[in-house]
Design an enzyme around this catalytic site. Structure first.
Site, PDB file in Angstrom:
ATOM      1  CE  LYS A  47     -10.536   8.024 -32.546  1.00 31.79           C
ATOM      2  NZ  LYS A  47     -10.435   9.127 -33.639  1.00 31.79           N
ATOM      3  NE  ARG A 126      -5.340   5.089 -36.082  1.00 29.13           N
ATOM      4  CZ  ARG A 126      -5.396   5.947 -34.865  1.00 29.13           C
ATOM      5  NH1 ARG A 126      -5.665   5.274 -33.841  1.00 29.13           N
ATOM      6  NH2 ARG A 126      -5.315   7.100 -34.789  1.00 29.13           N
ATOM      7  NE  ARG A 165      -5.734  16.413 -30.377  1.00 23.87           N
ATOM      8  CZ  ARG A 165      -5.982  15.333 -31.007  1.00 23.87           C
ATOM      9  NH1 ARG A 165      -6.945  14.589 -30.272  1.00 23.87           N
ATOM     10  NH2 ARG A 165      -5.358  14.989 -31.873  1.00 23.87           N
ATOM     11  NE  ARG A 198      -1.947  14.031 -30.407  1.00 22.14           N
ATOM     12  CZ  ARG A 198      -2.974  13.020 -30.804  1.00 22.14           C
ATOM     13  NH1 ARG A 198      -3.967  12.817 -29.784  1.00 22.14           N
ATOM     14  NH2 ARG A 198      -3.065  12.333 -31.801  1.00 22.14           N
ATOM     15  NE  ARG A 209      -3.260  12.166 -36.586  1.00 21.72           N
ATOM     16  CZ  ARG A 209      -3.566  13.277 -35.531  1.00 21.72           C
ATOM     17  NH1 ARG A 209      -3.172  14.460 -35.549  1.00 21.72           N
ATOM     18  NH2 ARG A 209      -4.527  12.964 -34.770  1.00 21.72           N
TER      19      ARG A 209
END
Ligand code: AP5
Length: 260
Positions: A47, A126, A165, A198, A209
């Site tokens: 996203k 969300r 990531r 992260r 998550r």
């Protein structure tokens, strides 16, 4: 010629205390129908990557609630409200921040949403509660969502994107160790900043998550389908290929609005 729209995210990231930033709401009215988009999809589906590309293409401002929390986490403890300190704990564990805290934060920045340049919301809403609050705010101001883009990708590819990531400490550019590596290795190509992983991209937080997504966020797909604004997009392939599919989906959404 219309004055260029300045997409200044400073107020979104810092909140009402931002000093001297150009307010999005003071942006010259250059566009008759600004894009007002929500990007939906599981954590790591891409996203944020698409939001950056869409911002360049459409000119609307990229507003990410996750970025606000990460920006807050860089402030000194004494600058953080008790609600923000609690929110950052939820985030580190990979859990959703409570609706009341998220909505308080968004409400304080509502002029970023109501500004005439449009927006690309990434990571908000969300939950059904957040979606209802956004709907109410927009109805009060007589503005409507242009589309809700739902990015779809198999779970194994999502986990692969998340665990590889790397993010730049300084400019927040996002890379992937194998798919979109920085030429400078652990150094950002764009600004020379240090790349880091992260905290919530570690395996134990990724599982939490993804569970939170299934439980609380996936029901929004039906919510927005019922409102007639859902635009599903397959998130496989390169970022440019996905952008192309998104633009086609947005064209179809535009046609739907015109013929409604
Ligand atoms: P947030 O920051 O919103 O994280 P997220 O939704 O989990 O999404 P991500 O940023 O992890 O992924 P993304 O889909 O943007 O993917 P990206 O483009 O980076 O939220 C973080 C936390 O804050 C939440 O867990 C929660 O605690 C809290 N929070 C935030 N908002 C909240 C809310 N409204 N309510 C409650 N709590 C909230 O891409 C991922 C990787 O894939 C990158 O490495 C990228 O380079 C790579 N990649 C992207 N596209 C491609 C491609 N096409 N091919 C190959 N690799 C690709």
């Amino acid at each position: 010629m219309n004055a260029p729209i300045k997409n200044d995210r400073i107020e979104w990231l810092q909140g009402p205390s931002a000093d001297g930033a150009a307010k999005c709401s003071s942006v010259p009215a250059g566009r008759k129908n600004p894009w007002r988009l929500v990007l939906l999809g599981a954590p790591g589906v891409g996203k944020g990557t698409q939001a950056e590309l869409l911002t360049e293409r459409l000119g609307a401002c990229h507003l990410s609630t996750g970025d606000v929390f990460r920006a807050a986490s860089k402030r000194k403890d004494c600058d953080q409200s008790p609600a923000m300190v609690a929110a950052l704990d939820y985030m580190r564990r990979g859990e959703l921040v409570p609706d009341s805290t998220v909505w308080e934060m968004v409400r304080e920045r509502s002029h970023c949403i109501l500004g005439c340049g449009g927006f690309i919301l990434d990571g908000f809403p969300r939950t059904l509660g957040q979606a209802e609050s956004l709907k109410e705010l927009m109805e009060t101001e007589s503005i409507a969502l242009s589309a809700v883009v739902n990015y779809e990708l198999p779970l194994d590819e999502i986990v692969e994107r998340l665990s590889g990531r790397r993010t730049c400490e300084q400019c927040k550019a996002v890379f992937h160790v194998t798919e979109r590596p920085s030429k400078g290795g652990a150094i950002c190509d764009r600004c020379g900043g240090r790349l880091y992983q992260r905290e919530d991209d570690r395996p134990e937080s990724i599982t939490v998550r993804l569970e939170a997504y299934e439980r609380s966020t996936a029901p929004l797909i039906q919510f927005y389908r019922n409102l007639g604004v859902l635009t599903p997009v397959v998130a496989k392939g390169t970022p440019d290929e996905i952008l192309g599919r998104t633009m086609k989906g947005l064209d179809r959404a535009n046609d739907r609005v015109k013929t409604a």
